[in-house]
Design a protein around this motif. Structure first.
Motif, PDB file in Angstrom:
ATOM      1  N   PHE A  24      94.304  -3.875  41.949  1.00  0.00           N
ATOM      2  CA  PHE A  24      93.709  -5.295  42.268  1.00  0.00           C
ATOM      3  C   PHE A  24      92.778  -5.432  43.436  1.00  0.00           C
ATOM      4  N   ALA A  25      92.832  -4.832  44.280  1.00  0.00           N
ATOM      5  CA  ALA A  25      92.137  -4.877  45.550  1.00  0.00           C
ATOM      6  C   ALA A  25      90.584  -4.423  45.100  1.00  0.00           C
ATOM      7  N   LEU A  26      90.596  -3.333  44.367  1.00  0.00           N
ATOM      8  CA  LEU A  26      88.986  -2.948  44.016  1.00  0.00           C
ATOM      9  C   LEU A  26      88.613  -3.982  42.958  1.00  0.00           C
ATOM     10  N   ALA A  27      89.315  -4.401  42.168  1.00  0.00           N
ATOM     11  CA  ALA A  27      89.007  -5.371  41.228  1.00  0.00           C
ATOM     12  C   ALA A  27      88.572  -6.590  41.802  1.00  0.00           C
ATOM     13  N   LEU A  28      89.285  -7.195  42.777  1.00  0.00           N
ATOM     14  CA  LEU A  28      88.896  -8.513  43.602  1.00  0.00           C
ATOM     15  C   LEU A  28      87.630  -8.010  44.112  1.00  0.00           C
ATOM     16  N   TYR A  29      87.244  -7.128  44.852  1.00  0.00           N
ATOM     17  CA  TYR A  29      86.135  -6.937  45.685  1.00  0.00           C
ATOM     18  C   TYR A  29      84.911  -6.818  44.730  1.00  0.00           C
ATOM     19  N   THR A  30      85.101  -6.085  43.520  1.00  0.00           N
ATOM     20  CA  THR A  30      84.062  -6.024  42.535  1.00  0.00           C
ATOM     21  C   THR A  30      83.720  -7.463  41.875  1.00  0.00           C
ATOM     22  N   ALA A  31      84.669  -8.372  41.629  1.00  0.00           N
ATOM     23  CA  ALA A  31      84.483  -9.540  41.134  1.00  0.00           C
ATOM     24  C   ALA A  31      83.388 -10.293  42.376  1.00  0.00           C
ATOM     25  N   SER A  32      83.839 -10.092  43.565  1.00  0.00           N
ATOM     26  CA  SER A  32      82.861 -10.849  44.441  1.00  0.00           C
ATOM     27  C   SER A  32      81.675 -10.312  44.527  1.00  0.00           C
ATOM     28  N   ALA A  33      81.490  -8.964  44.574  1.00  0.00           N
ATOM     29  CA  ALA A  33      80.392  -8.216  44.627  1.00  0.00           C
ATOM     30  C   ALA A  33      79.310  -8.531  43.376  1.00  0.00           C
ATOM     31  N   GLU A  34      79.952  -8.875  42.480  1.00  0.00           N
ATOM     32  CA  GLU A  34      79.185  -8.929  41.132  1.00  0.00           C
ATOM     33  C   GLU A  34      78.874 -10.522  41.066  1.00  0.00           C
ATOM     34  N   LEU A  81      88.360  -8.554  51.660  1.00  0.00           N
ATOM     35  CA  LEU A  81      87.863  -7.894  50.246  1.00  0.00           C
ATOM     36  C   LEU A  81      86.718  -9.031  49.730  1.00  0.00           C
ATOM     37  N   VAL A  82      87.276 -10.444  49.656  1.00  0.00           N
ATOM     38  CA  VAL A  82      86.305 -11.273  48.992  1.00  0.00           C
ATOM     39  C   VAL A  82      84.950 -11.412  49.831  1.00  0.00           C
ATOM     40  N   ALA A  83      85.146 -11.431  51.149  1.00  0.00           N
ATOM     41  CA  ALA A  83      84.073 -11.387  52.138  1.00  0.00           C
ATOM     42  C   ALA A  83      83.008 -10.286  52.108  1.00  0.00           C
ATOM     43  N   ALA A 100      79.157 -10.057  50.871  1.00  0.00           N
ATOM     44  CA  ALA A 100      78.156  -9.707  51.624  1.00  0.00           C
ATOM     45  C   ALA A 100      77.265  -8.436  50.961  1.00  0.00           C
ATOM     46  N   GLN A 101      78.000  -7.779  50.237  1.00  0.00           N
ATOM     47  CA  GLN A 101      77.376  -6.678  49.403  1.00  0.00           C
ATOM     48  C   GLN A 101      76.683  -7.288  48.312  1.00  0.00           C
ATOM     49  N   ARG A 102      77.208  -8.315  47.791  1.00  0.00           N
ATOM     50  CA  ARG A 102      76.140  -9.219  46.706  1.00  0.00           C
ATOM     51  C   ARG A 102      75.021  -9.724  47.389  1.00  0.00           C
ATOM     52  N   THR A 103      75.223 -10.223  48.560  1.00  0.00           N
ATOM     53  CA  THR A 103      73.977 -10.618  49.426  1.00  0.00           C
ATOM     54  C   THR A 103      72.930  -9.539  49.791  1.00  0.00           C
ATOM     55  N   ARG A 104      73.714  -8.398  49.979  1.00  0.00           N
ATOM     56  CA  ARG A 104      72.831  -7.315  50.544  1.00  0.00           C
ATOM     57  C   ARG A 104      72.029  -6.906  49.152  1.00  0.00           C
TER      58      ARG A 104
END
Length: 401
Positions: free
Chosen positions: A96-106, A152-154, A158-162
């Motif tokens: 879930f942690a990886l999926a939550l990070y991916t949702a924010s990054a995408e 994770l969300v933040a 940030a990755q999305r912005t980068r």
């Protein structure tokens, strides 16, 4: 909207990365659970359901980039069922942690925040309703969980912005490269046209004179004159051809000098201009045409590009006179004013404007005048044909040389 991802420079593709990550996470969760099974016991049915949930949660990670929100929901649901059911307490929550990070990054930031809030509310609600005060997570751990989800969300944001920034930089670089290539092609085309125009004017004029001079000599020799007269005619023709070809070679070297290598010496031949008008007129006279010159206004030094343009217009016009006009005489008028220089060539030929325009380079002369913000006209007159050009002194444009 998800940013496009592509493999380049030998880096693995996004799909290969997802597959590798899925296998690594699956291996860690399975190994952890196998070790935990050595110390805990639970009913076989619970174990089978637990392994099924592990398979669903870990397998869903393979699709996390294509369906980020759906994968996050699935892994959250799997974790919600797994932990109350299983006694082994494995690290399935990492899915879930990886999926939550991916949702924010995408770019699914709102959905990621909502899932994080739902997770905290669900955990808090569950802990608040534990019987007998038997809590699984204390307040400190609950705050740590909140910080973990927020991080994770933040980080995903940030990755999305980068990624978006790098994508924009890449697109700007590609656009700048395409623009630079277009400018280079345009400059190369303009330079080729300029050189072609110069070669046309230089070679066309000189070869036309040589042709007229040779034809005149052959015509005289065809009448079978006395040997002494024939020798004189041949000598005069050869002298004229020699002088014309020498001037042509000089101007050709100067023109081709722009193509020299960087380490070669610059050409030392003088640049053609109106100060060489007398030589130009003398060569035209050698073909048997009476050429006169007239100057109006006060002559002044001209910028070399403008001086060369005026010279070339006179040169090409006299070439047309000798080749097409069947003229007996021509008048070259150079008029200086405060605002411009005007060039006019009149002849008494019988050719029409259309006849002179065919292959005569009138378009090239017009392009020269236009490059300096001027204009050129070619028209029939009551007495013959006229070429008129106006070259402003205040605008030096183009890449004339």
């Amino acid at each position: 909207m998800a940013l496009p991802s592509r493999a380049s420079g030998g880096r693995p593709s996004a799909r290969a990365t997802d597959t590798a990550l899925t296998l690594v996470v699956t291996a860690v969760v399975v190994a952890w659970t196998v070790v935990a099974m050595q110390y805990e016991d639970e009913p076989l049915s619970s174990t089978l359901v637990g392994w099924a949930l592990i398979g669903v949660g870990c397998g869903a990670l393979h699709f996390r980039r294509r369906h980020p929100v759906a994968v996050a929901v699935v892994t959250l649901a799997v974790s919600t069922v797994y932990y109350p059911l299983s006694a082994y307490d494995g690290p399935l929550m990492v899915t879930f942690a990886l999926a939550l990070y991916t949702a924010s990054a995408e770019g699914r930031f709102t959905a990621a925040v909502a899932l994080g809030v739902i997770t905290l509310l669900a955990v808090g609600f569950g802990e608040a309703h534990q019987t007998g005060g038997n809590r699984q997570i204390d307040d400190t751990s609950l705050f740590m969980l909140a910080g973990w989800l927020i991080s994770l969300v933040a980080i995903g944001r940030a990755q999305r912005t980068r990624t978006a920034y790098l994508h924009e930089v890449e697109q700007r670089a590609l656009a700048a490269e395409r623009e630079q290539e277009a400018r280079a092609r345009e400059s190369a085309t303009e330079e080729r046209l300029r050189i072609a125009r110069e070669l046309h004017d230089v070679l066309g004029h000189s070869i036309s004179l040589i042709n007229v001079q040779s034809s005149a000599a052959l015509h005289k020799l065809g009448k079978k004159p006395e040997p002494s007269a024939a020798l004189t005619t041949a000598e005069e023709a050869l002298e004229a051809v020699k002088a014309t070809s020498k001037d042509a070679l000089r101007e050709l070297r100067a023109t081709l000098g722009v193509l020299r290598q960087a380490d070669e010496a610059a050409p030392t031949a003088p640049t053609s201009g109106l100060d060489r008008l007398d030589e130009l007129v003398e060569r035209a006279r050698s073909t048997g045409i009476e050429v006169r010159t007239r100057t109006e206004g006060t002559p002044r030094p001209l910028p070399p590009p403008l001086d060369l343009a005026a010279y070339r217009i006179v040169q090409e016009s006299l070439t047309n006179v000798t080749r097409h006009a069947q003229a007996q005489s021509a008048l070259v008028t150079i008029a200086f004013t405060d605002a411009d220089i005007r060039v006019r060539i009149d002849d008494d030929g019988r050719g029409s404007a259309d006849e002179q325009a065919v292959g005569s380079g009138i378009r090239g002369m017009a392009e020269r005048a236009k490059a300096f913000g001027g204009e050129l006209t070619a028209e029939n007159t009551a007495d013959g044909f006229r070429v008129s050009a106006r070259l402003p002194l205040t605008t030096i444009g183009g890449t004339q040389g």
